[in-house]
Enzyme design. Structure first.
Site, short mmCIF file in Angstrom:
data_model
loop_
_atom_site.label_atom_id
_atom_site.label_comp_id
_atom_site.label_asym_id
_atom_site.label_seq_id
_atom_site.Cartn_x
_atom_site.Cartn_y
_atom_site.Cartn_z
CG ASP A 18 -1.59 1.29 1.48
OD1 ASP A 18 -2.39 1.68 0.62
OD2 ASP A 18 -1.32 1.93 2.52
CB ALA A 19 1.00 4.28 -1.92
CE1 TYR A 20 -0.70 9.31 -1.38
CE2 TYR A 20 -1.96 7.61 -2.51
CZ TYR A 20 -1.23 8.78 -2.54
OH TYR A 20 -1.02 9.43 -3.75
NE ARG A 27 -4.94 7.41 5.62
CZ ARG A 27 -4.75 6.77 4.48
NH1 ARG A 27 -5.04 7.37 3.32
NH2 ARG A 27 -4.28 5.54 4.46
CB SER A 48 -2.04 3.07 -4.21
OG SER A 48 -2.54 4.24 -3.60
CG ASN A 49 -8.06 2.73 -2.42
OD1 ASN A 49 -8.28 1.80 -3.19
ND2 ASN A 49 -8.50 2.73 -1.17
#
Length: 231
Positions: free
Chosen positions: A11-13, A42, A119-120
């Site tokens: 995942d990125a964030y 967030r 990622s989203n």
């Protein structure tokens, strides 16, 4: 960890990129509410991705990030602060990577693993952040939920990663700091590792969480035993 791993998908964030660094860079201007505003930003960003998915009202992650920030600024009566929203959104395009992110990815790639992001985030915002943090140099692939117009933890997103990377679910180590993401990935069949920097209690126990570590730097010792299998 299982011996059949071929890919490490991140995942990125919140996992590789510090989502709170945008506000922290502007903390003097935001003032005493900086930490709370960042947390609310967030929370709403994620909430909007889930509610829009349930309502079949897709909008890309950059739009959701903008909408969530609007709400957070209004909540703390900062919506009229000239230029603040634009500065925070610009900072979000250049989020800081966690200090151990690049070295961890480099070790995994050198060991023969496919190293990818799932990622989203939509492609434009992802590429901007990865370029700014220099993580783009280490990745084999960066996969966006925007290609399918749905969001994690929909199982179709995890299948999309398998299809694009040419791997089976049991060959993937999926790494995230987000329990909801790991719940979806684990239920799908990925081998999951939680980066639990805050020491949060277990969640989504109906989905198997394989391992938990406190930082990205602890991931390499966990996977090093499999390097001959990956190469």
């Amino acid at each position: 960890m299982v011996d059949s791993l071929r890919a490490c998908v991140f995942d990125a964030y919140g996992t590789l990129l510090d989502v709170h660094s945008a506000v922290m860079r502007n903390a003097d201007e935001v003032g005493a509410s900086a930490e709370a505003l960042s947390m609310l930003w967030r929370q709403r960003q994620l909430e909007y991705s889930w509610t829009r998915t349930l309502m079949h009202q897709y909008a890309d992650f950059w739009q959701l990030t903008d909408e969530a920030l609007t709400f957070a600024l209004r909540t703390y009566h900062l919506e009229d602060r000239k230029g603040l929203k634009d500065r925070l959104m610009s900072a979000y395009k250049e989020l800081s990577a966690y200090p151990d992110a690049a070295e961890t990815l480099e070790k995994l790639k050198s060991a023969g693993y496919i190293v990818a992001i799932l990622s989203n985030g939509n492609d434009e915002m992802l590429q901007a952040a990865l370029k700014a943090s220099k993580l783009d140099r280490v990745l084999d692939s960066c996969l966006s939920a925007d290609d399918l117009k749905i969001y994690k933890p929909d199982p179709r997103i995890y299948q999309f990663a398998c299809d694009r990377l040419g791997v089976n679910p049991n060959e993937v180590c999926f790494v995230s700091s987000n329990a909801w993401d790991l719940g979806g990935a684990g239920k799908f069949g990925f081998n999951t590792v939680r980066i639990n920097r805050q020491g949060n209690p277990p969640e989504y126990e109906f989905a198997p969480l394989k391992h938990q570590v406190n930082s990205l730097s602890e991931l390499w010792p966990l996977l090093a035993k499999n390097v001959t299998k990956a190469a």
